[in-house]
Every structure is written in structure tokens, then in C-alpha cells.
Design a protein around this motif. Structure first.
Motif, short mmCIF file in Angstrom:
data_model
loop_
_atom_site.label_atom_id
_atom_site.label_comp_id
_atom_site.label_asym_id
_atom_site.label_seq_id
_atom_site.Cartn_x
_atom_site.Cartn_y
_atom_site.Cartn_z
N ALA A 102 -1.74 -7.48 1.77
CA ALA A 102 -2.37 -8.07 0.56
C ALA A 102 -1.49 -9.16 -0.06
O ALA A 102 -2.00 -10.17 -0.53
CB ALA A 102 -2.66 -6.97 -0.46
N ASP A 104 0.78 -10.99 1.43
CA ASP A 104 1.16 -12.05 2.37
C ASP A 104 0.25 -13.26 2.10
O ASP A 104 -0.98 -13.15 2.26
CB ASP A 104 0.98 -11.55 3.80
CG ASP A 104 1.32 -12.61 4.85
OD1 ASP A 104 1.43 -13.80 4.48
OD2 ASP A 104 1.46 -12.25 6.02
N VAL A 107 -2.49 -14.47 4.57
CA VAL A 107 -3.58 -13.58 4.96
C VAL A 107 -4.59 -13.49 3.81
O VAL A 107 -4.20 -13.27 2.66
CB VAL A 107 -3.06 -12.15 5.26
CG1 VAL A 107 -4.21 -11.22 5.64
CG2 VAL A 107 -2.02 -12.19 6.38
N TYR A 108 -5.85 -13.69 4.13
CA TYR A 108 -6.91 -13.52 3.13
C TYR A 108 -7.88 -12.48 3.66
O TYR A 108 -8.44 -12.63 4.75
CB TYR A 108 -7.64 -14.84 2.87
CG TYR A 108 -8.79 -14.69 1.88
CD1 TYR A 108 -8.59 -14.93 0.53
CD2 TYR A 108 -10.05 -14.29 2.31
CE1 TYR A 108 -9.63 -14.77 -0.38
CE2 TYR A 108 -11.09 -14.13 1.41
CZ TYR A 108 -10.87 -14.37 0.07
OH TYR A 108 -11.90 -14.21 -0.83
N ILE A 109 -8.08 -11.42 2.90
CA ILE A 109 -8.98 -10.35 3.32
C ILE A 109 -10.11 -10.24 2.31
O ILE A 109 -9.88 -10.17 1.11
CB ILE A 109 -8.24 -9.00 3.41
CG1 ILE A 109 -7.09 -9.09 4.43
CG2 ILE A 109 -9.22 -7.88 3.81
CD1 ILE A 109 -6.11 -7.94 4.37
#
Lengths: 314, 128
Positions: A102, A104, A107-109
Motif C-alpha cells: 500500500a 509503495d 504500486v496502485y491497487i
């Protein structure tokens, strides 16, 4: 709107998140945004992860993120979970397995509710992928809802499709069936420490051995993984890379993406026609009378529909 | 379709009791909200980052370890730093009445203590 476009292209997380919500809402501004972003898309590589519920898709995605981050790639994840047909609500829980990423910034989630869409994705998943593509994400992973035998939509939306299965789901007739078994570019047998793994491999090999092939066919590799222990995951990304190389040779990727564009334009047209037809049938007085005439057998559905279609001058 | 209400439910801190969080997640689902569940032992940093990525309107925090006085305001603070002061935070768990005014002063919109019905939480979200 231009402000939002610029911020998305600059990779602003808040703007990306807002853009995806806009796309999900289906409001007219969403179309304007996607038009503006479209010239900036096409660089991301799209990977689909699909398979039955509880097969370990989210855990595998978590490990794929880790590997791609080690390669310094920016990763976007669109994880779809089912929306309740009763309340319209949803519990979106794929993120639990990936939450360590989350903070980082590479990184997109995003968790998405299927919102009544039945093909394994949400209606706006591809639009969300375009937003991430334009924002500079190198890899965009689509994680479908847990699927059964017929949800094949993802294969038409991504470059490489990984079908995650687990040992012990059924006999060799199951793997012969049409549908989801046909869409895999790569098979991942997850939970491969469980009984029945060997049999699962043999059955898949037999399935592939009867596949019609020539020198242009990509033979889907069968990768054994134990996602929770991070075993087999490097082999899996290696297989994805091989499939990507295969697509990149001989213009196959371009061909695949052109087919996707055709499907997309087709979908946009049918969606708009669908809305138009729904409105036409509910709001036009003369049409309402025609429908009554069908009931009393003065005319028939085919004639009435044919007359309405004539208005489109096609 | 109008924007659907999205709520992130998170458990900051180290206690492993997520029954309350899951209970409220389910009640919110049944009320038609999209609930993003992030699981146990989350840092305030991970919660705030997830809230921004998920474009939620609300973050619901559950804490039974007694660390709410530091963890809850930290999430509010991080959301401000991430240019997302409009994302609202509510809390629940074992929270002494004496702590509530301080938490509200720190920007937590509402605190739900044991005994609150799920309908009260749903009504509160719908009204705010």
C-alpha cells in the motif's frame, strides 16, 4: 476536467483514483476524460489473472507485484469482487493479500465491485486500465471475480491471460469442456503442494496435446505454484514474459490489440443503442401504442422493431 | 449511476480481534455500500495510502488494543498530508468515554462504542 487529465498523466494518485471513480459512475464527463487520455495509452502491458474463488489469485498477484517491483516496473492492480444483487453493496477483500504494497508509491491497487456486470470484470475495468496506462504504469493486472466455467471476458481485455486453477476440482472431462479452459495463455496450478497436483498436470497436458496446433501456436505452459510460500512465481512471470515475446514477434500483439479495439468500438455502439432503445420504448407515446397493438395481435414485435430501427437509417 | 459510497474498513495496531470490523463491514455491505476490507495489523500509513487509492468517502477504524489515541489521529493527519482532508474518519472499539472528546477534536467525526447497533452506523453514514 483538463486539470484532472494533466494530473493523471503526471501520475497523481488522488487524480487517478478520482478518474477511476468517474469512469465507474458512467457520467458523460468520464467519456471526455477518457478521450483526453487516450493518446497517452498503449504503453502498459495488461495481464489477466482469473480462476475459481479461493484459488489464490490475490495471493499470486501479491507475489507478482513483488517481482515486477524488483524489476523497477510500476504496477497497477484492478481487483474485482462481486457486488450483491440484493443490496448493491460489496465487500472488496482482495486487497487484504496485497496490503503490504500500500505504501509503495510504484504500486496502485484498486478494488472494484462488479456492479451487476457478469463477465468476471466490472464494466469500467478496461477504462480504469487506460487511466493507469496513461498515468505511466508499466504493468496493469486485472484480477477477475472468482469465476466458473463461462466467464471469458478478461481474455478479450488483456494481453496475457493466466488461468489459476487448483488440484482436485474435477476429472479430465472438466478440463475438456469449452469456456474458461480455452482462454488460458498460461495455466498456473496453485496450491501445488496439495494432493492431486500431478493428476491435474497430466490432465492439462492431455488437454493441450489434443489442441490443434501449427508452428504459430503458443502452447500454454503449465506452471506449478504455491503462492503463499512464493514458490513457482518467478517461473510464472518468466512464462508471462515468454508469451509477451511471442506476441511481440510477427506483429501478433498489434493484431491482438486491434481486435480488442474492434470489440471496444462494438461495445460502445451496442451500449449506446441499448440506452437509445430503452428510452425509445419507455418514453415514446406512439411506440407505447404499438406495443399494445402487438398484444392485441394487430401487429407483431418484428414489424414494430423493424420500423423503429428504420429511424436510425441503417 | 451516481457515485457509490465507498468505505475502507481497517484495523490499525496490533490486536487481532477483527470480529467487530467484519460485523460492521457486512452491515455496510447490506446497506448498499462498497466496503474495502484491508485486514488486521495495518499501519496508519498503509491505511491512509489505501484510502486515497480506493477513493473512499469514509475510513472506519476499529481498535481494541487501547492505542486509539495515537493511531486514529495519525490516520486523520496522514490523510491531510496526502491532500485528502475530505476523506472522513470514524472509529469504533473499546474506547473510554473520556477519550472521545479528544479524538473528535483531532478530527475523528464519530466514535461508536460497544453496544452500538449496525443500523446506527449505517444511518450515521447516510446522514453525513
Amino acid at each position: 476536467m483538463n486539470d484532472l487529465t494533466d494530473k493523471i498523466i503526471a501520475g497523481d494518485i488522488r487524480a487517478i483514483a478520482r478518474g477511476i471513480s468517474l469512469a465507474e459512475s458512467g457520467q458523460p464527463e468520464a467519456v471526455e476524460l477518457l478521450k483526453d487520455l487516450y493518446p497517452h495509452t498503449g504503453r502498459a502491458y495488461l495481464i489477466g489473472i482469473t480462476g475459481p474463488p479461493g484459488g489464490g489469485k490475490s495471493t499470486l498477484v501479491d507475489k507478482l507485484i513483488k517481482i515486477y517491483r524488483e524489476q523497477k516496473k510500476k504496477v497497477g492492480v484492478l481487483a474485482v469482487d462481486p457486488t450483491s444483487p440484493f443490496s448493491g453493496g460489496a465487500i472488496l477483500g482482495d486487497r487484504v493479500r496485497m496490503q503490504k504494497h500500500a505504501t509503495d508509491e510504484g504500486v496502485y491497487i484498486r478494488s472494484m465491485g462488479s456492479r451487476g456486470h457478469l463477465g468476471g470484470l466490472a464494466l469500467a475495468t478496461s477504462d480504469a486500465a487506460k487511466i493507469l496506462d496513461a498515468a505511466g504504469y508499466d504493468i496493469v493486472i486485472f484480477e477477475t471475480v472468482g469465476i466458473g466455467q463461462s466467464e471469458v471476458e478478461v481474455a478479450g481485455r488483456v494481453d496475457t491471460t493466466v488461468l489459476v486453477t487448483v488440484p482436485g476440482l474435477g476429472d479430465d472431462v472438466q478440463v475438456l469442456k469449452a469456456g474458461t479452459m480455452e482462454i488460458a495463455d498460461i495455466f498456473a496450478i496453485n496450491k501445488a503442494d496439495r494432493e492431486g497436483t500431478e493428476r491435474c498436470v497430466i490432465e492439462l497436458e492431455q488437454l493441450l496435446s489434443v489442441k490443434e496446433m501449427d508452428e504459430n501456436t503458443f502452447l500454454p505452459p503449465i506452471i506449478q505454484t504455491i503462492a503463499k510460500d512464493n514458490q513457482g512465481t518467478a517461473e510464472l512471470t518468466g512464462a508471462i514474459e515468454k508469451h509477451r515475446d511471442y506476441l511481440n514477434s510477427g506483429g501478433r500483439l498489434a493484431e491482438k490489440r486491434k481486435k480488442r479495439i474492434q470489440d471496444e468500438v462494438h461495445t460502445i455502439i451496442t451500449n449506446q443503442l441499448d440506452k437509445w432503445a430503452a428510452l425509445r420504448l419507455t418514453h415514446d407515446m406512439e411506440t407505447r401504442e404499438n406495443l399494445d397493438d402487438i398484444y392485441s395481435k394487430k401487429t407483431d414485435p418484428y414489424t414494430v422493431a423493424g420500423d423503429i430501427i428504420k429511424e436510425l437509417q441503417i | 449511476m451516481p457515485n457509490k459510497i465507498r468505505i475502507l474498513i481497517a484495523k490499525p495496531g496490533l490486536d487481532g480481534h477483527d470480529r467487530g470490523a467484519k460485523y460492521i463491514a457486512r452491515a455496510l455491505r447490506d446497506a448498499g455500500f462498497e466496503v474495502i476490507y484491508t485486514g488486521l495489523r495495518q499501519t496508519p500509513e498503509a491505511i491512509a495510502a489505501a484510502a486515497v487509492q480506493e477513493d473512499v468517502q469514509w475510513v472506519g477504524l476499529s481498535c481494541l488494543s487501547g492505542a486509539h489515541n495515537s493511531l486514529f489521529p495519525r490516520v486523520v493527519q496522514l490523510l491531510k498530508e496526502k491532500n485528502a482532508p475530505d476523506i472522513k474518519v470514524f472509529g469504533g472499539g473499546v474506547i473510554p468515554a473520556d477519550d472521545i472528546p479528544g479524538l473528535k477534536a483531532a478530527g475523528i467525526k464519530e466514535i461508536f462504542t460497544p453496544g452500538t447497533s449496525s443500523q446506527q452506523v449505517v444511518d450515521y453514514i447516510n446522514q453525513n
